[in-house]
Design an enzyme around this catalytic site. Sequence first.
Site, PDB file in Angstrom:
ATOM      1  N   SER A 194     -11.574   5.374   6.903  1.00  0.00           N
ATOM      2  CA  SER A 194     -11.843   5.516   8.343  1.00  0.00           C
ATOM      3  C   SER A 194     -12.582   6.819   8.588  1.00  0.00           C
ATOM      4  O   SER A 194     -12.179   7.871   8.091  1.00  0.00           O
ATOM      5  CB  SER A 194     -10.531   5.549   9.134  1.00  0.00           C
ATOM      6  N   HIS A 196      -6.644  10.585   4.421  1.00  0.00           N
ATOM      7  CA  HIS A 196      -6.111   9.570   5.334  1.00  0.00           C
ATOM      8  C   HIS A 196      -6.179  10.063   6.778  1.00  0.00           C
ATOM      9  O   HIS A 196      -6.014  11.251   7.040  1.00  0.00           O
ATOM     10  CB  HIS A 196      -4.650   9.263   4.983  1.00  0.00           C
ATOM     11  N   HIS A 241      -9.519   5.289  -0.856  1.00  0.00           N
ATOM     12  CA  HIS A 241      -8.591   5.366   0.280  1.00  0.00           C
ATOM     13  C   HIS A 241      -9.227   6.233   1.364  1.00  0.00           C
ATOM     14  O   HIS A 241     -10.146   7.007   1.109  1.00  0.00           O
ATOM     15  CB  HIS A 241      -7.263   5.987  -0.159  1.00  0.00           C
ATOM     16  N   ALA A 278      -7.479   1.837   7.708  1.00  0.00           N
ATOM     17  CA  ALA A 278      -6.310   1.674   8.591  1.00  0.00           C
ATOM     18  C   ALA A 278      -6.585   2.264   9.973  1.00  0.00           C
ATOM     19  O   ALA A 278      -6.644   1.561  10.979  1.00  0.00           O
ATOM     20  CB  ALA A 278      -5.087   2.340   7.962  1.00  0.00           C
ATOM     21  N   THR A 279      -6.793   3.583  10.017  1.00  0.00           N
ATOM     22  CA  THR A 279      -6.886   4.306  11.293  1.00  0.00           C
ATOM     23  C   THR A 279      -7.941   3.719  12.229  1.00  0.00           C
ATOM     24  O   THR A 279      -7.708   3.572  13.426  1.00  0.00           O
ATOM     25  CB  THR A 279      -7.216   5.789  11.003  1.00  0.00           C
ATOM     26  N   ASP A 323       0.849  -1.198   0.000  1.00  0.00           N
ATOM     27  CA  ASP A 323       0.000   0.000   0.000  1.00  0.00           C
ATOM     28  C   ASP A 323       0.892   1.259   0.000  1.00  0.00           C
ATOM     29  O   ASP A 323       1.813   1.360   0.825  1.00  0.00           O
ATOM     30  CB  ASP A 323      -0.869  -0.053   1.271  1.00  0.00           C
TER      31      ASP A 323
END
Length: 291
Positions: free
Chosen positions: A211, A180, A208, A232-233, A82
């Site tokens: 979160s 992000h 992307h 992710a987060t 990634d």
Amino acid sequence: MSLISTKEMLLKAQREGYAIPAFNIHNLETIQVVLQAASDLKSPVILAATPSTVKYANENYLLSIIEKGSKLNDIPLTFHLDHHENVEDIKNIIKLGCKSVMIDASKYEFRKNVDIVKDVVDFAHEYGATVEAELGKLGGVEDDLKVDEKDSFLTDPNEAYEFVKLTGVDSLAVAIGTAHGLYKSEPKLDFERLEKIKSLVDVPLVLHGASGVPYEAVQTAIEKGICKVNIATELKIPFSNAIKEYFNENPNASDPRQYLVPAKHAMYDVVVEKIKMCKSENKANDNSYNI
Ligand code: 13P
């Protein structure tokens, strides 16, 4: 099953109107949690590693653990690089057996982005690996990748068409209003832009920065053409909060086999919720994967 490229996974998701969840993993425990949840829900899944994760955990360990995980869990699964920017690193990890990579050259102007991506695509396809690239630029923070809001910009649909044609890339990450990391206020996604991109580009589209994006907004994005959702987060926070809570209640604890257990449970619940959000539950169980 063994590790597969994301090609079949994403094209099947595109045909059937759901998205493959891509969860950022960091270590053995986070890999175990994602695999357990995906296996329990019979969902195809992508385990994603940023350059910081590869540096921390080592590509050989990651590949071995995930390859073993793919044998133990009967679901379509892949190990995906990634936001990798270093072309030589990507090529070396493909040679080790990685079947899915993102080359992120989105910080460069269009032509340079095209040239870098095309080089990786040509190489990866020789090894049966698939390539994701990004056009437009997301703001926010993802490990070492930090983009100030003022430097972020949304994907131009006509450029997206040109980009896919010139690079032969397998999937495209689009900037449509996500960022992000954590949001200061609720993000507003540009669905009109997404629809326009989808009408011009036939490769699977990637979201992307999922979160903190409301569940319904992600599902609308999936209806309008998103086939892979990166998270992710929202996994890191419950994992680390559970550890903090454990130490608050057990200040003398020292055994990782104890303090990591509540962390794994907390992360498991979020992974389950996100798989449901992506509508990929029960999509692992058919024979349309030619592997
Ligand atoms: P979040 O950390 O915002 O979920 O973003 C994840 C991501 O896009 C990884 O590439």
